[in-house]
Design a protein around this motif. Sequence first.
Motif, PDB file in Angstrom:
ATOM      1  N   VAL A  91      -7.223 -10.389  65.521  1.00  0.00           N
ATOM      2  CA  VAL A  91      -6.543 -11.327  66.413  1.00  0.00           C
ATOM      3  C   VAL A  91      -7.070 -12.735  66.173  1.00  0.00           C
ATOM      4  O   VAL A  91      -8.276 -12.976  66.162  1.00  0.00           O
ATOM      5  CB  VAL A  91      -6.732 -10.924  67.891  1.00  0.00           C
ATOM      6  N   GLY A  92      -6.150 -13.647  65.959  1.00  0.00           N
ATOM      7  CA  GLY A  92      -6.517 -15.034  65.695  1.00  0.00           C
ATOM      8  C   GLY A  92      -6.722 -15.353  64.231  1.00  0.00           C
ATOM      9  O   GLY A  92      -6.933 -16.511  63.875  1.00  0.00           O
ATOM     10  N   SER A  93      -6.626 -14.339  63.363  1.00  0.00           N
ATOM     11  CA  SER A  93      -6.804 -14.559  61.931  1.00  0.00           C
ATOM     12  C   SER A  93      -5.510 -15.031  61.293  1.00  0.00           C
ATOM     13  O   SER A  93      -4.425 -14.613  61.700  1.00  0.00           O
ATOM     14  CB  SER A  93      -7.254 -13.264  61.245  1.00  0.00           C
ATOM     15  N   PRO A  94      -5.590 -15.875  60.273  1.00  0.00           N
ATOM     16  CA  PRO A  94      -4.375 -16.307  59.569  1.00  0.00           C
ATOM     17  C   PRO A  94      -3.833 -15.181  58.696  1.00  0.00           C
ATOM     18  O   PRO A  94      -4.536 -14.202  58.403  1.00  0.00           O
ATOM     19  CB  PRO A  94      -4.872 -17.482  58.719  1.00  0.00           C
TER      20      PRO A  94
ATOM     21  N   CYS B 172       2.361  -9.905  64.788  1.00  0.00           N
ATOM     22  CA  CYS B 172       0.989 -10.034  65.307  1.00  0.00           C
ATOM     23  C   CYS B 172      -0.024  -9.410  64.355  1.00  0.00           C
ATOM     24  O   CYS B 172      -1.096  -9.982  64.109  1.00  0.00           O
ATOM     25  CB  CYS B 172       0.881  -9.372  66.678  1.00  0.00           C
ATOM     26  N   LEU B 173       0.294  -8.245  63.806  1.00  0.00           N
ATOM     27  CA  LEU B 173      -0.612  -7.590  62.864  1.00  0.00           C
ATOM     28  C   LEU B 173      -0.905  -8.473  61.661  1.00  0.00           C
ATOM     29  O   LEU B 173      -2.047  -8.548  61.186  1.00  0.00           O
ATOM     30  CB  LEU B 173      -0.012  -6.268  62.375  1.00  0.00           C
ATOM     31  N   MET B 174       0.139  -9.152  61.177  1.00  0.00           N
ATOM     32  CA  MET B 174       0.010  -9.927  59.946  1.00  0.00           C
ATOM     33  C   MET B 174      -0.462 -11.357  60.182  1.00  0.00           C
ATOM     34  O   MET B 174      -0.573 -12.140  59.237  1.00  0.00           O
ATOM     35  CB  MET B 174       1.347  -9.951  59.208  1.00  0.00           C
ATOM     36  N   GLY B 175      -0.725 -11.731  61.429  1.00  0.00           N
ATOM     37  CA  GLY B 175      -1.180 -13.087  61.708  1.00  0.00           C
ATOM     38  C   GLY B 175      -0.076 -14.115  61.709  1.00  0.00           C
ATOM     39  O   GLY B 175      -0.342 -15.326  61.708  1.00  0.00           O
TER      40      GLY B 175
END
Length: 228
Positions: free
Chosen positions: A66-69, A46-49
């Motif tokens: 959150v939500g970033s690639p 989750c941290l790393m997208g």
Amino acid sequence: MLEVTGLTASYGSSRVLFGLDFAVGAGEVATLLGRNGMGKTTSVRCLMGLLRPTGGSIRFEGAELVGSPPHRAARAGLGLVPEGRQIFPNLTVEENLIATARAGHWSLDRVRQLFPVLAERRAALGTQLSGGEQQMLAIGRALMTNPKLLILDEATEGLAPLIRAEIWRVLGELKASGQAILVIDKNLDALLPLADRHTLIEKGQVAWSGSSAELAADAALQDRYLGV
């Protein structure tokens, strides 16, 4: 530096994280600890997208991730040493190091000073390296991105004792230099003198958080959440 609040995540209909909260300060070494299957690697994804959370917030230096690639997380300053190393097998050691490099404090020369074996093996392909050499390469590759926060997911798993000791020595040097680090590992004896704070995870939730001194003093806590 990193603030994770109320993080929830699922794989399909299977819920894995249930409102996770933890943080890492600038220049701090923090851990995520727990038995296998408790949600540690899912938290890293989750941290790393690599996995989109179903709820909660991941703020890095005040910016929501959150939500970033994955490439945005990397550009923000998160550097990952993934579980299983995942080096590029058909690239040489030097090509692995420069493939995702960014300008900054860490250069080829500095990584070679940290891990002299990588200088000796610079022309070897990833498939020609031992497990320990691959792990050093994975750490060096992450450092070459010049991360603000270095994340290590089971970086000493399956390694010989001498290689594990070398990895812990390097992490101690990185901490002394002011590098912020998030560590997921099972070697509590090595983590206690290294880390500033610990978060214990049980079934996707925070079961306990506190300092090394507090964790070291509570054998029952260790046995309950970390024992086999």
